[in-house]
Design a protein around this motif. Structure first.
Motif, PDB file in Angstrom:
ATOM      1  N   ILE A  71       0.867  -1.169   0.000  1.00 50.09           N
ATOM      2  CA  ILE A  71       0.000   0.000   0.000  1.00 50.09           C
ATOM      3  C   ILE A  71       0.912   1.230   0.000  1.00 50.09           C
ATOM      4  CG2 ILE A  71      -1.907   1.178   1.160  1.00 50.09           C
ATOM      5  CD1 ILE A  71      -2.485  -1.785   0.373  1.00 50.09           C
ATOM      6  N   PHE A  72       0.613   2.203  -0.847  1.00 52.43           N
ATOM      7  CA  PHE A  72       1.435   3.395  -0.978  1.00 52.43           C
ATOM      8  C   PHE A  72       0.572   4.563  -1.434  1.00 52.43           C
ATOM      9  CE2 PHE A  72       1.351   1.018  -4.877  1.00 52.43           C
ATOM     10  CZ  PHE A  72       1.216   1.959  -5.879  1.00 52.43           C
ATOM     11  N   ARG A  73       1.165   5.739  -1.511  1.00 49.40           N
ATOM     12  CA  ARG A  73       0.472   6.937  -2.006  1.00 49.40           C
ATOM     13  C   ARG A  73       0.909   7.189  -3.442  1.00 49.40           C
ATOM     14  NH1 ARG A  73      -3.163   9.383   1.769  1.00 49.40           N
ATOM     15  NH2 ARG A  73      -2.599   8.424   3.733  1.00 49.40           N
ATOM     16  N   SER A  74      -0.002   7.724  -4.227  1.00 48.89           N
ATOM     17  CA  SER A  74       0.321   8.047  -5.609  1.00 48.89           C
ATOM     18  C   SER A  74      -0.297   9.392  -5.961  1.00 48.89           C
ATOM     19  CB  SER A  74      -0.217   6.958  -6.541  1.00 48.89           C
ATOM     20  OG  SER A  74       0.198   7.202  -7.866  1.00 48.89           O
ATOM     21  N   PRO A  75       0.425  10.214  -6.727  1.00 49.96           N
ATOM     22  CA  PRO A  75      -0.159  11.484  -7.155  1.00 49.96           C
ATOM     23  C   PRO A  75      -1.445  11.234  -7.947  1.00 49.96           C
ATOM     24  CG  PRO A  75       2.193  11.413  -7.653  1.00 49.96           C
ATOM     25  CD  PRO A  75       1.784  10.031  -7.227  1.00 49.96           C
ATOM     26  N   GLU A  78      -1.434  10.250 -11.588  1.00 50.01           N
ATOM     27  CA  GLU A  78      -0.840   8.972 -11.988  1.00 50.01           C
ATOM     28  C   GLU A  78      -1.726   7.775 -11.661  1.00 50.01           C
ATOM     29  OE1 GLU A  78       3.217   8.449 -10.908  1.00 50.01           O
ATOM     30  OE2 GLU A  78       3.738  10.509 -11.466  1.00 50.01           O
ATOM     31  N   ILE A  79      -2.736   7.974 -10.851  1.00 46.76           N
ATOM     32  CA  ILE A  79      -3.585   6.864 -10.427  1.00 46.76           C
ATOM     33  C   ILE A  79      -4.291   6.215 -11.612  1.00 46.76           C
ATOM     34  CG2 ILE A  79      -5.671   6.282  -9.111  1.00 46.76           C
ATOM     35  CD1 ILE A  79      -4.608   8.167  -6.919  1.00 46.76           C
ATOM     36  N   ALA A  80      -4.849   7.012 -12.511  1.00 48.85           N
ATOM     37  CA  ALA A  80      -5.563   6.454 -13.670  1.00 48.85           C
ATOM     38  C   ALA A  80      -4.638   5.580 -14.517  1.00 48.85           C
ATOM     39  CB  ALA A  80      -6.168   7.567 -14.515  1.00 48.85           C
ATOM     40  N   GLY A  81      -3.398   6.022 -14.694  1.00 45.74           N
ATOM     41  CA  GLY A  81      -2.444   5.235 -15.473  1.00 45.74           C
ATOM     42  C   GLY A  81      -2.121   3.904 -14.820  1.00 45.74           C
ATOM     43  N   LEU A  82      -1.931   3.932 -13.510  1.00 41.73           N
ATOM     44  CA  LEU A  82      -1.650   2.682 -12.797  1.00 41.73           C
ATOM     45  C   LEU A  82      -2.840   1.738 -12.892  1.00 41.73           C
ATOM     46  CD1 LEU A  82       0.124   4.067  -9.595  1.00 41.73           C
ATOM     47  CD2 LEU A  82       1.187   2.826 -11.490  1.00 41.73           C
ATOM     48  N   LEU A  83      -4.032   2.284 -12.666  1.00 47.37           N
ATOM     49  CA  LEU A  83      -5.226   1.438 -12.744  1.00 47.37           C
ATOM     50  C   LEU A  83      -5.461   0.929 -14.158  1.00 47.37           C
ATOM     51  CD1 LEU A  83      -7.644   3.378 -10.388  1.00 47.37           C
ATOM     52  CD2 LEU A  83      -6.435   1.239  -9.923  1.00 47.37           C
ATOM     53  N   GLY A  84      -5.136   1.760 -15.138  1.00 51.69           N
ATOM     54  CA  GLY A  84      -5.306   1.356 -16.536  1.00 51.69           C
ATOM     55  C   GLY A  84      -4.414   0.196 -16.928  1.00 51.69           C
ATOM     56  N   PRO A  96      -8.053   9.216  -1.229  1.00 54.19           N
ATOM     57  CA  PRO A  96      -7.984   9.574  -2.650  1.00 54.19           C
ATOM     58  C   PRO A  96      -6.627   9.310  -3.289  1.00 54.19           C
ATOM     59  CG  PRO A  96      -8.029  11.552  -1.291  1.00 54.19           C
ATOM     60  CD  PRO A  96      -8.267  10.386  -0.372  1.00 54.19           C
ATOM     61  N   THR A  97      -5.563   9.279  -2.518  1.00 50.82           N
ATOM     62  CA  THR A  97      -4.239   9.043  -3.091  1.00 50.82           C
ATOM     63  C   THR A  97      -3.667   7.677  -2.714  1.00 50.82           C
ATOM     64  OG1 THR A  97      -3.121  10.108  -1.224  1.00 50.82           O
ATOM     65  CG2 THR A  97      -3.695  11.519  -3.120  1.00 50.82           C
ATOM     66  N   VAL A  98      -4.450   6.848  -2.050  1.00 49.96           N
ATOM     67  CA  VAL A  98      -3.978   5.528  -1.628  1.00 49.96           C
ATOM     68  C   VAL A  98      -4.105   4.542  -2.785  1.00 49.96           C
ATOM     69  CG1 VAL A  98      -4.320   3.616  -0.016  1.00 49.96           C
ATOM     70  CG2 VAL A  98      -4.606   5.974   0.765  1.00 49.96           C
ATOM     71  N   ALA A 113      10.464   0.796  -6.568  1.00 49.52           N
ATOM     72  CA  ALA A 113      11.337   1.852  -6.044  1.00 49.52           C
ATOM     73  C   ALA A 113      10.826   3.227  -6.471  1.00 49.52           C
ATOM     74  CB  ALA A 113      12.774   1.643  -6.506  1.00 49.52           C
ATOM     75  N   GLU A 114      10.410   3.361  -7.703  1.00 43.66           N
ATOM     76  CA  GLU A 114       9.874   4.638  -8.186  1.00 43.66           C
ATOM     77  C   GLU A 114       8.577   4.997  -7.465  1.00 43.66           C
ATOM     78  OE1 GLU A 114       9.478   4.477 -12.434  1.00 43.66           O
ATOM     79  OE2 GLU A 114      11.566   3.879 -12.695  1.00 43.66           O
ATOM     80  N   LEU A 115       7.687   4.026  -7.331  1.00 42.70           N
ATOM     81  CA  LEU A 115       6.398   4.275  -6.674  1.00 42.70           C
ATOM     82  C   LEU A 115       6.577   4.667  -5.213  1.00 42.70           C
ATOM     83  CD1 LEU A 115       4.411   1.296  -8.221  1.00 42.70           C
ATOM     84  CD2 LEU A 115       4.101   3.732  -8.750  1.00 42.70           C
TER      85      LEU A 115
END
Length: 140
Positions: A71-75, A78-84, A96-98, A113-115
């Protein structure tokens, strides 16, 4: 594993150096699993879910057998791209950013590492965030 939520040592051995190389971070046991924090803010949390015990996590990750989750935070942008990109990413509904990721033998540790660096940067004070460069390639 010795207790519910315990994470396999080989996963901790991959996540730990990524997190602890970031300024002023520390590791601690979470309510289940292990988390890494900057000040009092959690930027990374790993746990092994048992669908019979951690129902909300298992449902969010769409797993029906024990699985190790990050579990991490994402801007937000970028969330839509990860989910896509689909599996292994998923969106828990408790912030909202989890974001979440199912860790497997195929996990891309450079991406992790990037995430985790981005997650840290979202929560770290600006002074500490300014000290962070690009993620170093993970060992192993």
């Amino acid at each position: 594993m010795s207790a519910p939520g315990d994470v396999p040592p080989e996963i901790l051995d991959r996540v730990r150096p990524i997190c602890l190389r970031l300024p002023e971070t520390y590791e601690e046991s979470a309510w289940v699993g292990t988390r890494w924090r900057i000040r009092k803010r959690t930027f990374a949390h790993v746990l092994t879910v048992d669908p019979d015990r951690q129902v909300a996590h298992a449902r969010a990750a769409e797993v029906d057998q024990p699985a190790c989750l990050l579990i991490f935070r994402s801007p937000p942008d970028e969330i839509a791209g990860l989910l896509g990109s689909g599996h292994p990413f998923y969106k828990p509904q408790w912030g909202p950013t989890v974001m979440g990721m199912v860790l497997t033998g195929d996990t891309d540790w450079e991406e992790v590492a990037e995430l985790l660096t981005e997650s840290y940067l979202m929560l770290a004070p600006k002074r500490l965030a300014a000290l962070v460069g690009l993620p170093a390639p993970p060992a192993g």
